[in-house]
Design a protein around this motif. Sequence first.
Motif, PDB file in Angstrom:
ATOM      1  N   LEU A   1      -2.110  -7.309  -3.797  1.00 51.02           N
ATOM      2  CA  LEU A   1      -1.116  -7.574  -4.829  1.00 51.02           C
ATOM      3  C   LEU A   1      -1.459  -6.949  -6.185  1.00 51.02           C
ATOM      4  N   SER A   2      -2.748  -6.704  -6.414  1.00 51.02           N
ATOM      5  CA  SER A   2      -3.066  -6.149  -7.740  1.00 51.02           C
ATOM      6  C   SER A   2      -2.531  -4.721  -7.885  1.00 51.02           C
ATOM      7  N   LEU A   3      -2.168  -4.094  -6.778  1.00 57.90           N
ATOM      8  CA  LEU A   3      -1.552  -2.756  -6.872  1.00 57.90           C
ATOM      9  C   LEU A   3      -0.193  -2.779  -7.561  1.00 57.90           C
ATOM     10  N   ILE A   4       0.457  -3.933  -7.591  1.00 59.28           N
ATOM     11  CA  ILE A   4       1.821  -3.936  -8.152  1.00 59.28           C
ATOM     12  C   ILE A   4       1.832  -3.630  -9.642  1.00 59.28           C
ATOM     13  N   THR A   5       0.722  -3.890 -10.317  1.00 58.03           N
ATOM     14  CA  THR A   5       0.680  -3.555 -11.742  1.00 58.03           C
ATOM     15  C   THR A   5       0.693  -2.035 -11.931  1.00 58.03           C
ATOM     16  N   TYR A   6      -0.224  -1.346 -11.259  1.00 62.49           N
ATOM     17  CA  TYR A   6      -0.300   0.118 -11.434  1.00 62.49           C
ATOM     18  C   TYR A   6       0.962   0.783 -10.954  1.00 62.49           C
ATOM     19  N   LYS A   7       1.513   0.233  -9.874  1.00 63.33           N
ATOM     20  CA  LYS A   7       2.710   0.861  -9.318  1.00 63.33           C
ATOM     21  C   LYS A   7       3.995   0.340  -9.969  1.00 63.33           C
TER      22      LYS A   7
ATOM     23  N   LEU B   1       0.824  -1.225   0.000  1.00 65.01           N
ATOM     24  CA  LEU B   1       0.000   0.000   0.000  1.00 65.01           C
ATOM     25  C   LEU B   1       0.850   1.263   0.000  1.00 65.01           C
TER      26      LEU B   1
END
Lengths: 345, 345
Positions: free
Chosen positions: A271-277, A243
């Motif tokens: 974990l799906s945040l790792i794509t955008y970030k 986060l």
Amino acid sequence: MTATNKQVILKDYVNGFPKESNFDFKTNIVEFKVPGGSNSVLVKNLYLSCDPYMRMRMGKPDPSTAALAQAYAPGQPIFGYGVSRVIESGHPDYKKGDLLWGIVGWEEYSVITPMTHMHFKIQHTDVPLSYYAGLLGMPGMTAYAGFYEVCSPKKGETVYVSAASGAVGQLVGQLAKMMGCYVVGSAGSKEKVDLLKTKFGFDDAFNYKEEPDLSAALKRCFPEGIDIYFENVGGKMLDAVILNMRPHGRIAACGMISQYNLKNPEGIYGLSLITYKRIRIQGFNCFDYFDKYSEFLEFVVPYIREGKITYVEDVADGIESAPAALVGLFHGKNVGKQLVVVSPS
Amino acid sequence: MTATNKQVILKDYVNGFPKESNFDFKTNIVEFKVPGGSNSVLVKNLYLSCDPYMRMRMGKPDPSTAALAQAYAPGQPIFGYGVSRVIESGHPDYKKGDLLWGIVGWEEYSVITPMTHMHFKIQHTDVPLSYYAGLLGMPGMTAYAGFYEVCSPKKGETVYVSAASGAVGQLVGQLAKMMGCYVVGSAGSKEKVDLLKTKFGFDDAFNYKEEPDLSAALKRCFPEGIDIYFENVGGKMLDAVILNMRPHGRIAACGMISQYNLKNPEGIYGLSLITYKRIRIQGFNCFDYFDKYSEFLEFVVPYIREGKITYVEDVADGIESAPAALVGLFHGKNVGKQLVVVSPS
């Protein structure tokens, strides 16, 4: 000549947290000679290293990991990294009196067949010998490779280290400071947090056990986010870190000690945040980097001599104390690198 | 000269799966001229691209992602990638009649200010124009960069692609086959699975909806394990993949569509395996690779002309069908790349 040889035995495969009762002692007689024509070396073990990865070897072998973590055999001595002195040698590279570090049995004497990247002859003896079970051994090499090779650090970046006063974390923090990063560590007691700030030079530190909201704690320490996370614990902490990661952040997954003893590991939900970030999470271990061990020594030994890199050890006395020391690791009882001194010389 | 301009409006922030009722239509009048002295270009939109990432923009802006995914504004037209023809131009690089692809409103006519890496002039018109909303646009570039730059592929490796018949997956599979990899895809219907095997040349494929045990399905397809996973879905599939990854495997996290509409995302439970297996998980998106767009075209256009790379599109007719086409994406209704044709020329 012979001697008695006390060994630490795994009684049976471990479920959940390891307990002292999972281990037993056995004593045999060791003869001070090696089989003729062999490459074997008889060593006296001086220090044994207690490391979190050892938990993986205590469980029943699992097809998904067996090839990667050789399981301990019930009824047999466990093994791990240690510092040892050569008593007898059939190996051309080792002679009586030489010092080495590498994989040995948890026992007073071991017969080993030295192998590349498993055993290393000790050259520098003007630094504490015990360091070869920590700062100058596998944990130190893990910190060095993990930070420089896996984290891709740049001056001015923000670095977060969990289990930061442990065998690996304390060196990672010092390396990151030397590179000009802003470094925050977490640990599980006030004593450890104080060590991080006063002894290892971390810019900030917090006791994760006193933070009801880990993400908020990280937000407080890193208002602009985290560039690099040196991951030693896993679970809820990893979710809180994701986060708070900045775009293009890197996570070096060295270990996840909080998960090793759980029957059902915690889920990671963000974990799906790792794509955008565009975050990179890289699992690694030092075995892939031992070709850089000489380079590591050249780098780190001068800093140790100058007092610019320091290391805190938690030393248990005698092989009888080894099971408790190892078990304590999973409850965070150690302050600094956990060792067992089997014999002072 | 003027024309009516029908627009697709977001009614309010979306929770859960988007529904057609989350969208509305509005019609205004557009004048065929651009503000004098501006760099603006008035375009007629021919094709609109329906992409999973658009779901991220439908939710209420979240501080942890807002900077990375600009939210749609309720009451305003949504926007995304499209293929358009220039009607009037105040921009030196574009003249009336030129074709371009890039970010436009979901409407019949848009006034845009062309920006580097956001808008691209179309040079090759001997390939289907709609391809610039898919194979030759953002999804194609995502597949190209994701496979070659993120997956670090080598000949003979095993590659698994989820959502494999989708806009990105179908090209990843073909690129992997061209490299000499063993390629398996998954999709959500028999029709899609057949496409993978017969049209795109995947070595094997399975319908994930008919597999009660995803890990067992992967084990069957990859008895020796997976070297590369091109991740489009996330959730349970990712956990099953981690169990089946080989040491030093790579996961290119392109998207996690299975998670975008969930109030509570699924947990990933096997993440601690990435340390022992030295797995790299790299989140990425194509925005970081648009400097390679010309290289991509030079690579892929000849293969298209020769029929060596193929592409399946699912084309919805008319802007009135756009909300249903977009919503259908999250239920896997599309077979191949989902487009909306707003005007054929």
